[in-house]
Design a protein around this motif. Structure first.
Motif, PDB file in Angstrom:
ATOM      1  N   PRO A 292       0.815  -1.225   0.000  1.00 38.27           N
ATOM      2  CA  PRO A 292       0.000   0.000   0.000  1.00 38.27           C
ATOM      3  C   PRO A 292       0.848   1.275   0.000  1.00 38.27           C
ATOM      4  N   THR A 293       0.288   2.325  -0.571  1.00 37.10           N
ATOM      5  CA  THR A 293       1.022   3.588  -0.743  1.00 37.10           C
ATOM      6  C   THR A 293       1.594   4.110   0.581  1.00 37.10           C
ATOM      7  N   CYS A 294       0.801   4.081   1.661  1.00 38.28           N
ATOM      8  CA  CYS A 294       1.286   4.615   2.943  1.00 38.28           C
ATOM      9  C   CYS A 294       2.470   3.801   3.474  1.00 38.28           C
ATOM     10  N   SER A 295       2.458   2.521   3.211  1.00 33.36           N
ATOM     11  CA  SER A 295       3.555   1.686   3.684  1.00 33.36           C
ATOM     12  C   SER A 295       4.844   2.033   2.927  1.00 33.36           C
ATOM     13  N   VAL A 296       4.737   2.247   1.611  1.00 30.86           N
ATOM     14  CA  VAL A 296       5.922   2.651   0.832  1.00 30.86           C
ATOM     15  C   VAL A 296       6.361   4.049   1.260  1.00 30.86           C
ATOM     16  N   CYS A 297       5.390   4.909   1.523  1.00 36.40           N
ATOM     17  CA  CYS A 297       5.700   6.277   1.952  1.00 36.40           C
ATOM     18  C   CYS A 297       6.511   6.228   3.258  1.00 36.40           C
ATOM     19  N   GLY A 298       6.081   5.371   4.196  1.00 39.24           N
ATOM     20  CA  GLY A 298       6.798   5.218   5.467  1.00 39.24           C
ATOM     21  C   GLY A 298       8.222   4.722   5.232  1.00 39.24           C
ATOM     22  N   LEU A 299       8.352   3.750   4.351  1.00 42.25           N
ATOM     23  CA  LEU A 299       9.683   3.191   4.040  1.00 42.25           C
ATOM     24  C   LEU A 299      10.582   4.290   3.444  1.00 42.25           C
ATOM     25  N   ALA A 300      10.014   5.055   2.489  1.00 46.83           N
ATOM     26  CA  ALA A 300      10.800   6.106   1.822  1.00 46.83           C
ATOM     27  C   ALA A 300      11.228   7.174   2.835  1.00 46.83           C
ATOM     28  N   LYS A 301      10.322   7.545   3.743  1.00 46.05           N
ATOM     29  CA  LYS A 301      10.654   8.578   4.736  1.00 46.05           C
ATOM     30  C   LYS A 301      11.767   8.081   5.663  1.00 46.05           C
ATOM     31  N   ARG A 302      11.635   6.830   6.133  1.00 45.54           N
ATOM     32  CA  ARG A 302      12.662   6.287   7.045  1.00 45.54           C
ATOM     33  C   ARG A 302      14.020   6.240   6.350  1.00 45.54           C
ATOM     34  N   TYR A 303      14.004   5.799   5.103  1.00 49.51           N
ATOM     35  CA  TYR A 303      15.253   5.674   4.337  1.00 49.51           C
ATOM     36  C   TYR A 303      15.908   7.051   4.184  1.00 49.51           C
ATOM     37  N   LEU A 304      15.115   8.044   3.754  1.00 43.37           N
ATOM     38  CA  LEU A 304      15.698   9.369   3.510  1.00 43.37           C
ATOM     39  C   LEU A 304      16.098  10.078   4.807  1.00 43.37           C
ATOM     40  N   MET A 305      15.295   9.894   5.859  1.00 46.32           N
ATOM     41  CA  MET A 305      15.655  10.520   7.140  1.00 46.32           C
ATOM     42  C   MET A 305      17.038  10.042   7.569  1.00 46.32           C
ATOM     43  N   ASN A 306      17.248   8.729   7.426  1.00 44.06           N
ATOM     44  CA  ASN A 306      18.517   8.154   7.838  1.00 44.06           C
ATOM     45  C   ASN A 306      19.657   8.629   6.942  1.00 44.06           C
ATOM     46  N   LEU A 307      19.428   8.552   5.633  1.00 46.06           N
ATOM     47  CA  LEU A 307      20.469   8.924   4.677  1.00 46.06           C
ATOM     48  C   LEU A 307      20.881  10.389   4.846  1.00 46.06           C
ATOM     49  N   ILE A 308      19.877  11.253   4.986  1.00 47.46           N
ATOM     50  CA  ILE A 308      20.175  12.688   5.073  1.00 47.46           C
ATOM     51  C   ILE A 308      20.859  13.021   6.407  1.00 47.46           C
ATOM     52  N   SER A 309      20.443  12.337   7.480  1.00 43.33           N
ATOM     53  CA  SER A 309      21.125  12.565   8.770  1.00 43.33           C
ATOM     54  C   SER A 309      22.600  12.190   8.657  1.00 43.33           C
ATOM     55  N   LEU A 310      22.857  11.091   7.968  1.00 43.91           N
ATOM     56  CA  LEU A 310      24.252  10.659   7.787  1.00 43.91           C
ATOM     57  C   LEU A 310      25.025  11.692   6.976  1.00 43.91           C
ATOM     58  N   GLU A 311      24.418  12.088   5.839  1.00 47.36           N
ATOM     59  CA  GLU A 311      25.102  13.028   4.936  1.00 47.36           C
ATOM     60  C   GLU A 311      25.345  14.371   5.611  1.00 47.36           C
ATOM     61  N   GLU A 312      24.372  14.801   6.433  1.00 44.54           N
ATOM     62  CA  GLU A 312      24.480  16.135   7.045  1.00 44.54           C
ATOM     63  C   GLU A 312      25.086  16.067   8.447  1.00 44.54           C
ATOM     64  N   ASN A 313      25.498  14.855   8.818  1.00 48.03           N
ATOM     65  CA  ASN A 313      26.209  14.687  10.079  1.00 48.03           C
ATOM     66  C   ASN A 313      25.381  14.952  11.340  1.00 48.03           C
ATOM     67  N   TYR A 314      24.106  14.576  11.326  1.00 39.82           N
ATOM     68  CA  TYR A 314      23.290  14.657  12.544  1.00 39.82           C
ATOM     69  C   TYR A 314      23.337  13.300  13.235  1.00 39.82           C
ATOM     70  N   ASP A 315      23.324  13.291  14.585  1.00 42.05           N
ATOM     71  CA  ASP A 315      23.486  11.991  15.248  1.00 42.05           C
ATOM     72  C   ASP A 315      22.178  11.406  15.766  1.00 42.05           C
ATOM     73  N   ILE A 316      21.077  12.130  15.592  1.00 44.34           N
ATOM     74  CA  ILE A 316      19.767  11.572  15.973  1.00 44.34           C
ATOM     75  C   ILE A 316      18.657  12.270  15.169  1.00 44.34           C
ATOM     76  N   VAL A 317      17.628  11.496  14.817  1.00 50.46           N
ATOM     77  CA  VAL A 317      16.445  12.076  14.149  1.00 50.46           C
ATOM     78  C   VAL A 317      15.257  11.930  15.094  1.00 50.46           C
ATOM     79  N   LEU A 318      14.491  12.999  15.269  1.00 55.88           N
ATOM     80  CA  LEU A 318      13.289  12.957  16.104  1.00 55.88           C
ATOM     81  C   LEU A 318      12.052  12.992  15.209  1.00 55.88           C
ATOM     82  N   THR A 319      11.087  12.127  15.509  1.00 61.11           N
ATOM     83  CA  THR A 319       9.844  12.108  14.725  1.00 61.11           C
ATOM     84  C   THR A 319       8.648  12.317  15.664  1.00 61.11           C
TER      85      THR A 319
END
Ligand code: SF4
Ligand code: ZN
Ligand code: ZN
Length: 314
Positions: A136-163
């Motif tokens: 389902p679309t929402c499940s893929v949306c959740g996967l995409a958000k988790r993936y990008l949150m992690n990737l961008i935190s790594l790239e931008e050097n943040y050590d924690i993401v808050l949701t």
């Protein structure tokens, strides 16, 4: 006329689970203290570069305003991440709202577009309706958000993401996990999940705050949130919706029951679950990120969308 429990001025709201009336000012204080208590209890002090994932909805906006100023005061580096999911008629307004809120707090805003990583949620919905994607679309949306949150935190050097995951959704997720025998999934509801390798730490400081409390906080502070609904919001016939209604009914009869339930899930049930063995993560051969499958879920979706584009172009 009911009076505020703290200052005895005219009350603005009754908080049934606290058995108290508050004026606006003291409701804001009550709410911010509650969020801070969760953050302080579960999140180690060592985190100094903190990224708030903000969608523009009431939960993430309430999280940002209740916690970010305190963290900035403590000298921590704080920024806001907005992921443009590419949802027509929704993402543009969401971006404007997040820009406004980050700006009013004087915070750095990082905007990333899912389309720059290969697809949009509108593409995903098209493939789902065409029965090419089963998830389902929402499940893929959740996967995409988790993936990008992690990737961008790594790239931008943040050590924690808050949701901004709220209590209502956390209880529903927990009950569905228990009901379907997937007890290990409960671990995802920990308020804090430490980082490991390329996986950045995550925290959910609103996990003990009702959705309605977040709404009251946003109203009390006069904050602007996204006014349009995402067109892919799950329909009312879903299990999620039925559980939400049932839990709301129970909480009306027994105020605070869901808070107690979630606290017991987090503090008693989850620590007693013995993982069979630690999930083995491998490296995705396409993007290099940790994953339980190769290619990872994100790269598989991306490939399906690009194959579909090639197919309809021919
Ligand atoms: Fe994504 Fe579903 Fe939320 Fe829309 S409703 S933003 S598709 S998770
Ligand atoms: Zn008061
Ligand atoms: Zn990948």
């Amino acid at each position: 006329m009911p009076k505020c429990r703290v200052c005895r001025k005219e009350a603005w709201i009754r908080v049934p689970w606290a058995n108290a009336w508050f004026c606006r000012e003291h409701f804001i204080k009550y709410y911010e203290e509650a969020v801070w208590r969760t953050f302080r209890k579960y999140v180690p002090r060592s985190h100094s570069r903190i990224l708030f994932a903000v969608s523009g909805g009431k939960d993430s906006i309430a999280l940002l305003h209740s916690l970010a100023p305190r963290l900035v005061e403590q000298g921590r580096e704080v920024a806001v991440l907005f992921i443009d999911l590419g949802i027509k008629g929704y993402s543009d307004e969401a971006l404007r709202i997040v820009e406004e809120n980050a700006g009013s707090l004087g915070l750095k805003l990082i905007v990333k577009r899912l389309s720059d990583y290969g697809f949009t949620i509108d593409d995903v919905a098209t493939l789902y309706y065409a029965k090419i994607l089963k998830r389902p679309t929402c499940s893929v949306c959740g996967l995409a958000k988790r993936y990008l949150m992690n990737l961008i935190s790594l790239e931008e050097n943040y050590d924690i993401v808050l949701t901004g995951h709220n209590l209502d959704d956390a209880v529903i997720f927990s009950l569905i996990s228990i009901g379907s025998g997937r007890l290990l999934d409960l671990v995802k509801m920990k308020p804090y999940i430490p980082g490991k390798g390329k996986l950045v730490a995550r925290a959910k400081p609103l996990i003990f705050m009702y959705e309605i409390e977040n709404k009251w906080y946003v109203e009390a502070k006069g904050l602007r949130i996204v006014s349009v609904k995402c067109p892919y919001t799950p329909v009312k016939e879903s299990m999620h919706f039925d559980l939400k209604e049932a839990l709301r009914y129970i909480d009306e009869k027994h105020p605070g029951y869901n808070k107690m339930l979630m606290r017991n899930i987090v503090d008693s049930l989850i620590p007693s679950i013995k993982p069979r063995q630690e999930e083995k993560l491998i490296q995705c051969s396409i993007c290099g990120m940790p994953s339980s499958t190769d290619p990872c879920g994100f790269c598989r979706i991306k490939k399906k969308v690009s194959d579909y584009r090639v197919k309809i172009a021919n």
